[in-house]
Each structure stands twice: as structure tokens, then as C-alpha cells.
Design a protein around this motif. Structure first.
Motif, mmCIF file in Angstrom:
data_model
loop_
_atom_site.group_PDB
_atom_site.id
_atom_site.type_symbol
_atom_site.label_atom_id
_atom_site.label_comp_id
_atom_site.label_asym_id
_atom_site.label_seq_id
_atom_site.Cartn_x
_atom_site.Cartn_y
_atom_site.Cartn_z
ATOM 1 N N GLU A 294 0.848 -1.193 0.000
ATOM 2 C CA GLU A 294 0.000 0.000 0.000
ATOM 3 C C GLU A 294 0.881 1.241 0.000
ATOM 4 N N ASP A 295 0.700 2.080 -1.013
ATOM 5 C CA ASP A 295 1.481 3.316 -1.159
ATOM 6 C C ASP A 295 2.986 3.022 -1.178
ATOM 7 N N GLY A 296 3.366 1.916 -1.818
ATOM 8 C CA GLY A 296 4.771 1.584 -1.962
ATOM 9 C C GLY A 296 5.412 0.940 -0.753
ATOM 10 N N VAL A 297 4.630 0.696 0.309
ATOM 11 C CA VAL A 297 5.161 0.107 1.541
ATOM 12 C C VAL A 297 4.507 -1.260 1.757
ATOM 13 N N VAL A 298 5.329 -2.267 2.053
ATOM 14 C CA VAL A 298 4.834 -3.623 2.289
ATOM 15 C C VAL A 298 4.781 -3.883 3.783
ATOM 16 N N THR A 299 3.610 -4.286 4.273
ATOM 17 C CA THR A 299 3.435 -4.653 5.676
ATOM 18 C C THR A 299 2.965 -6.099 5.756
ATOM 19 N N ASN A 300 3.322 -6.772 6.854
ATOM 20 C CA ASN A 300 2.928 -8.168 7.050
ATOM 21 C C ASN A 300 1.866 -8.252 8.137
ATOM 22 N N PRO A 301 0.654 -8.680 7.790
ATOM 23 C CA PRO A 301 -0.430 -8.738 8.791
ATOM 24 C C PRO A 301 -0.215 -9.870 9.788
ATOM 25 N N THR A 302 -0.696 -9.665 10.991
ATOM 26 C CA THR A 302 -0.623 -10.691 12.034
ATOM 27 C C THR A 302 -1.975 -11.322 12.312
ATOM 28 N N SER A 303 -3.028 -10.781 11.709
ATOM 29 C CA SER A 303 -4.376 -11.335 11.869
ATOM 30 C C SER A 303 -5.204 -10.960 10.650
ATOM 31 N N GLY A 304 -6.313 -11.655 10.477
ATOM 32 C CA GLY A 304 -7.221 -11.332 9.389
ATOM 33 C C GLY A 304 -6.905 -12.067 8.102
ATOM 34 N N THR A 305 -7.883 -12.102 7.223
ATOM 35 C CA THR A 305 -7.721 -12.647 5.878
ATOM 36 C C THR A 305 -8.052 -11.548 4.886
ATOM 37 N N PRO A 306 -7.246 -11.365 3.850
ATOM 38 C CA PRO A 306 -7.498 -10.264 2.913
ATOM 39 C C PRO A 306 -8.734 -10.511 2.077
ATOM 40 N N GLN A 307 -9.693 -9.582 2.116
ATOM 41 C CA GLN A 307 -10.856 -9.677 1.248
ATOM 42 C C GLN A 307 -10.412 -9.445 -0.193
ATOM 43 N N GLY A 308 -10.817 -10.307 -1.064
ATOM 44 C CA GLY A 308 -10.390 -10.234 -2.443
ATOM 45 C C GLY A 308 -9.633 -11.473 -2.868
ATOM 46 N N GLY A 309 -9.121 -12.235 -1.895
ATOM 47 C CA GLY A 309 -8.441 -13.483 -2.205
ATOM 48 C C GLY A 309 -9.448 -14.589 -2.499
ATOM 49 N N VAL A 310 -9.079 -15.502 -3.373
ATOM 50 C CA VAL A 310 -9.986 -16.588 -3.757
ATOM 51 C C VAL A 310 -10.267 -17.515 -2.582
ATOM 52 N N ILE A 311 -9.284 -17.755 -1.753
ATOM 53 C CA ILE A 311 -9.413 -18.702 -0.656
ATOM 54 C C ILE A 311 -10.064 -18.083 0.580
ATOM 55 N N SER A 312 -10.165 -16.755 0.639
ATOM 56 C CA SER A 312 -10.663 -16.078 1.841
ATOM 57 C C SER A 312 -12.090 -16.458 2.217
ATOM 58 N N PRO A 313 -13.062 -16.535 1.276
ATOM 59 C CA PRO A 313 -14.424 -16.929 1.689
ATOM 60 C C PRO A 313 -14.482 -18.298 2.350
ATOM 61 N N LEU A 314 -13.718 -19.264 1.832
ATOM 62 C CA LEU A 314 -13.712 -20.590 2.452
ATOM 63 C C LEU A 314 -13.132 -20.531 3.855
ATOM 64 N N LEU A 315 -12.035 -19.818 4.022
ATOM 65 C CA LEU A 315 -11.419 -19.711 5.352
ATOM 66 C C LEU A 315 -12.346 -19.008 6.333
ATOM 67 N N SER A 316 -13.062 -17.984 5.865
ATOM 68 C CA SER A 316 -13.981 -17.280 6.758
ATOM 69 C C SER A 316 -15.142 -18.176 7.171
ATOM 70 N N ASN A 317 -15.607 -19.025 6.268
ATOM 71 C CA ASN A 317 -16.674 -19.964 6.628
ATOM 72 C C ASN A 317 -16.176 -21.015 7.616
ATOM 73 N N ILE A 318 -14.937 -21.457 7.447
ATOM 74 C CA ILE A 318 -14.364 -22.412 8.400
ATOM 75 C C ILE A 318 -14.302 -21.798 9.794
ATOM 76 N N TYR A 319 -13.903 -20.539 9.860
ATOM 77 C CA TYR A 319 -13.750 -19.879 11.164
ATOM 78 C C TYR A 319 -15.095 -19.730 11.870
ATOM 79 N N LEU A 320 -16.127 -19.291 11.132
ATOM 80 C CA LEU A 320 -17.426 -19.073 11.765
ATOM 81 C C LEU A 320 -18.263 -20.340 11.844
ATOM 82 N N SER A 321 -17.765 -21.454 11.287
ATOM 83 C CA SER A 321 -18.497 -22.709 11.452
ATOM 84 C C SER A 321 -18.541 -23.126 12.921
ATOM 85 N N VAL A 322 -17.627 -22.593 13.725
ATOM 86 C CA VAL A 322 -17.665 -22.853 15.174
ATOM 87 C C VAL A 322 -18.961 -22.320 15.762
#
Length: 526
Positions: A294-322
Motif C-alpha cells: 500500500e502506497d509503496g510500503v509492504v506490511t505483514n499482517p498478524t491477523s485477518g484474511t485479505p478480502q479479495g483473495g480466492v481462498i478467503s471466503p472458504l477460510l472465513s466460513n471455516i472460522y465461523l463454522s464454530v
């Protein structure tokens, strides 16, 4: 190796522990038991056929995994030779779909089983080819490497897939950083998106093709978001039917910053309940911790899944399946949970139940490191049409049945839905953007060509509800916008009575404008 069943062979093959006896308790006879499990048992003993695939089984039978016994042909990996060889027989099932069905069947048969040897399936040539086909269908922008789908075609699809498969099998695949972009939200704020590269999207889609059937076997029916053969319309229909059964108290819940608050370690532990392949788990961890540019700077997240990724909806469903599992096991007596991704509501019959339901939901979310949004979470009493609530772009409210009142003089209320105020505001804004006064000299056919896909898409989503009045309002708004373009173009040359001839039918018939009126359908007929 953990889990209920040890299986050192094919991840979708029948476990060794089930070879000698039926899977279920011996309440039925063995023949009836095999029939209930979908096992084809020949009534007549066929002549023995020599085979290397299965021994000690009557030829013509079918095992619980769906494989034919005797004469089934050689098996290729997990996907055996599908379909009939007869020229007029059933169309053969593609190997990707067959793999998915076998994985789903195996996961349903043994809920505690952990799957291994999946990484090689993700790297299969046909899986990667199908993944690329779906990525093309979804379109999407370029990532940090600026490579578009068109550039990929020029590079060569076969060459791209062969190189990608070689990198995966060699264990040298590393995902690139995702590109941060923002899109406007309905409340005026901006939603962050993470756009992976085309290469990463293909690998994520391949992983989704293999992993999704395994987790689909355990997902609850109350979950509707980003799942095969499930949709927002199904969730809304469930609410409508529950509203007719006396569920008048609603917990309208909203999770604060859900996609940005998912705990990576807790998510991976949930994945490990079904997946034991270390290379697959490493892939998922790499995607979760991939850098964000973002704006030429790379950061590494420690939590969350990026919205826009193909695998993110499946991972979010796995998390809330609890939440789904805990609700069905412990709190189903309180009411019905209906969830679409991170949006969910709980319908109860009494105020006491909805108060207790809120406390139970908060406890589960706290265990997951999540919390309800204090301003957007509310409890609604639907009785007698007092109040309504918005869910998935629709406004739901109890309405009294006029025909029943006229016939029996009884007040009977049904839960109806239609486009919400925000949905109407957004579609009007979109129509306004496509019909500015500055386009008065543009050929009106070109304007209609741009309008029609917007109107059709919006109408196809809302047409299964009680949207006739809203559809008429939008038809009139579109007509007024187009007539204003005609008037603006005519200017001082506008003749008396000419504008009155520019009716709705003038644009519908003369310019093939899509009309929403008359397109409302019942969900079963839509």
C-alpha cells in the motif's frame, strides 16, 4: 496420524478399518446396511472377473466410495475412469468433479477423519487448468506484478500452467504480496481489498477446488454464504418461512471488522481438524501472512484474511463454522440461526429467548477473538409489523394479508421483503452516473446498452421478493432520466407536445430498454 480413522492410502479411498464390516451399527442386516450406504449389491452372482483393483467382491457391485468392482477400468490417482463407454451413454464426468465428489463422500462418511496427500492433487494439471478457467471467469484486476489475464494469454496458457506445476511440485512456490485497494461501503466508509497476482489466484483456486468438498461435508445448513448451490436468496427464503411460524423476535447481528480480526493460529487449528497435509497447511499460512503493498510500503499482517483473495471466503466460513456448530448443539432451542458469511440473524419466538441468544452468541465470538458491533447490532420485534430489519440488501417486515382480512376478518401477518432504502439509493446513484446531462448528444442506444446489464443484474437479485412497487419506482426514475436526455438534446428546437410522446413504452419498444415491471417471480419459479 490423528483422527478416528487411520488411512495410509488414497485420501479419498475407503479406510482399511472398514474393509471387513459395515460402517454403521449392526442394527440392520449386512445387505440392507450396504444398500443404505449407497453400495450396489448384485442380486445374481456374476461370473468372477479377474481384477487387480478389488478382490473377493462380486463383479458388477459398487463400493462405498463409488468405484465399480470388476471391469471398472484402471484408476488414475483419486479419479477413476468416469462415465459409460457406450457412444450414447451418459456424458462422462470430468476428473476434477469426480475428485471433489469422492472427497466429499469420504469426509461425510467419517466426520473425524483428517485428510493427507492433498498437495499433489492441488498441483495436478487438470486441477490447475480448471482453476485458471474459473479465475478467467471471475475476471479481476492485476496484482503487484501488473500481470493481467490478457497478458497471460499472450505468454501462453500451457506454458504458464506447466511452469506453475513444476514450481509447486518442487516446493519452491512463494506467494507475492497482495495489492491494497479500497471500495466504498454503503455507510460511506471504505472497504479494504487485497488483490493477489493472477498466479496466486490460480493456486488459491486450485486449493479451494480440493479443500472445499472436505469442509462442505461438515458445514451446517444454516450457512448460506459462498457455498456451492447456496445463495442469498436461499437465506432470505428461510427467513420468510420462519416469519410465518411465529418467529417475531430477531437478533440482527454485525461482527466488528470480521475479516481483519480472524486469528491465524485459531483458524489453522480449525483447518487441522480435517487436514493433516503439512504442505497444504504451509500454503495456507503463507497466504495468511503474505505482505500487503500500500502506497509503496509492504506490511505483514498478524491477523485477518485479505478480502479479495480466492481462498478467503472458504477460510472465513471455516472460522465461523464454530458458531454454527455450537448453536446447533447447545442453543437450537432458542431459535434459528441464518448466516451469510459474517452477516447473520437469529430468529426467536420470545423476547426472553432473543436476549439469551445474544449472550450465547457473544460468548462464542469472544472465544474466537471477535465481538459484536455495539452500534450495528440490535434486537427487533416484528410483531404486528411494528418494525423491520435489513439483511443482505433487503428490508424485511411483517405485513398483514389483505385477502385473508377481506375473507375471514382475521389479522394474519407474513414476513415480506423488498429492496432496502440503501439498495434503492445505490441503484438510483448508479443510474444517475450512467445518464448525466452531458451525455445528451450520445446515441441513446449506447446509453441503454450500458443501463440494461445494471438493471437486469439488480432486478434478478430482488425479483424473488415483494418488490413490485420498488420496481415500478425504479422504472419511472430511469424513464425520467432518459426523457431528460432527450429534452436536453432537443433544446430550443423542442416542439409542443413532443416530450409527451416520449413515454416508457417509447424507450422500451424503440430502444429495447429493460423493464423491471412484471419480472417478479416466486423463488421456486425464478
Amino acid at each position: 496420524m490423528q483422527g478416528e480413522v487411520r488411512n495410509s492410502g488414497d485420501p479419498s479411498a475407503r479406510p482399511v478399518s472398514g474393509q471387513g464390516a459395515p460402517y454403521k451399527p449392526g442394527a440392520k442386516s449386512a445387505a440392507a446396511q450396504r444398500e443404505s450406504e449407497g453400495v450396489t449389491v448384485p442380486k445374481r452372482a456374476a461370473r468372477a472377473v479377474r481384477t487387480n483393483a478389488v478382490q473377493n467382491n462380486t463383479a458388477g457391485g459398487k463400493d462405498p466410495c463409488g468405484g465399480r468392482v470388476g471391469g471398472a477400468g484402471k484408476r488414475e490417482g483419486m479419479a477413476g475412469k468416469p462415465g459409460s463407454n457406450h457412444p450414447r451413454g451418459r456424458k462422462p464426468m470430468d476428473k476434477v468433479r469426480q475428485l471433489q465428489r469422492r472427497l466429499c463422500a469420504a469426509a461425510k462418511r467419517h466426520p473425524g477423519r483428517r485428510f493427507h496427500a492433498l498437495y499433489d492433487r492441488i498441483a495436478r494439471g487438470d486441477i490447475l487448468a480448471e482453476a485458471l478457467k474459473r479465475v478467467k471467469r471471475n475476471k479481476g484486476a492485476a496484482g503487484v506484478d501488473a500481470q493481467t489475464l490478457a497478458a497471460l494469454e499472450e505468454y501462453g496458457v500451457e506454458r504458464f500452467l506447466e511452469e506453475l506445476r513444476a514450481v509447486l511440485l518442487a516446493g519452491e512456490y512463494r506467494p507475492a504480496a497482495v495489492l491494497r485497494r479500497y471500495i466504498p461501503k454503503a455507510d460511506g466508509k471504505k472497504r479494504p481489498l487485497g488483490i493477489p497476482t493472477v498466479r496466486d489466484r490460480v493456486v488459491q483456486m486450485a486449493a479451494k477446488l480440493v479443500l472445499e468438498p472436505i469442509f462442505e461435508a461438515g458445514f451446517r445448513p444454516c450457512s448460506y454464504g459462498f457455498r456451492p448451490r447456496r445463495s442469498a436468496t436461499g437465506a432470505l427464503e428461510t427467513l420468510r418461512k420462519l416469519g410465518a411460524k411465529g418467529y417475531n423476535h430477531v437478533l440482527d447481528a454485525d461482527i466488528r471488522d470480521y475479516f481483519g480480526s480472524i486469528d491465524h493460529e485459531k483458524l489453522l487449528k480449525l483447518v487441522e481438524r480435517r487436514i493433516s497435509d503439512r504442505r497444504v497447511l504451509k500454503l495456507l499460512r503463507q497466504w495468511l501472512t503474505a505482505g500487503v503493498l500500500e502506497d509503496g510500503v509492504v506490511t505483514n499482517p498478524t491477523s485477518g484474511t485479505p478480502q479479495g483473495g480466492v481462498i478467503s471466503p472458504l477460510l472465513s466460513n471455516i472460522y465461523l463454522s464454530v458458531l454454527d456448530d455450537v448453536w446447533q448443539r447447545r442453543n437450537a432451542r432458542l431459535g434459528e440461526l441464518v448466516r451469510y458469511a459474517d452477516d447473520f440473524v437469529v430468529l426467536c419466538k420470545t423476547k426472553r429467548d432473543v436476549d439469551e441468544a445474544e449472550q450465547c452468541v457473544r460468548q462464542v465470538l469472544t472465544r474466537l477473538g471477535l465481538e459484536l458491533h455495539p452500534d450495528k447490532t440490535r434486537k427487533v420485534d416484528l410483531s404486528w409489523g411494528k418494525k423491520g430489519f435489513d439483511f443482505l440488501g433487503c428490508h424485511l417486515r411483517q405485513r398483514m394479508s389483505g385477502p385473508i382480512w377481506e375473507r375471514d376478518r382475521r389479522r394474519v401477518y407474513f414476513l415480506q421483503r423488498g429492496p432496502s432504502s440503501r439498495a434503492m439509493q445505490r441503484i438510483r446513484q448508479r443510474v444517475k452516473q450512467l445518464t448525466p446531462r452531458s451525455r445528451c448528444h450520445v446515441d441513446l442506444r449506447d446509453v441503454v446498452v450500458q443501463l440494461n446489464p445494471v438493471l437486469r443484474g439488480w432486478g434478478s437479485y430482488f425479483r424473488t421478493g415483494n418488490a413490485a412497487a420498488k420496481f415500478n419506482q425504479l422504472d419511472e426514475y430511469v424513464w425520467r432520466r432518459l426523457r431528460a436526455l432527450r429534452v436536453k438534446r432537443a433544446g430550443s428546437k423542442l416542439r409542443a407536445g413532443q416530450a409527451e410522446r416520449w413515454t416508457r413504452d417509447y424507450f422500451v419498444v424503440g430502444f429495447d430498454l429493460h423493464r423491471l415491471r412484471g419480472t417478479v417471480r416466486y423463488p421456486e419459479a425464478a
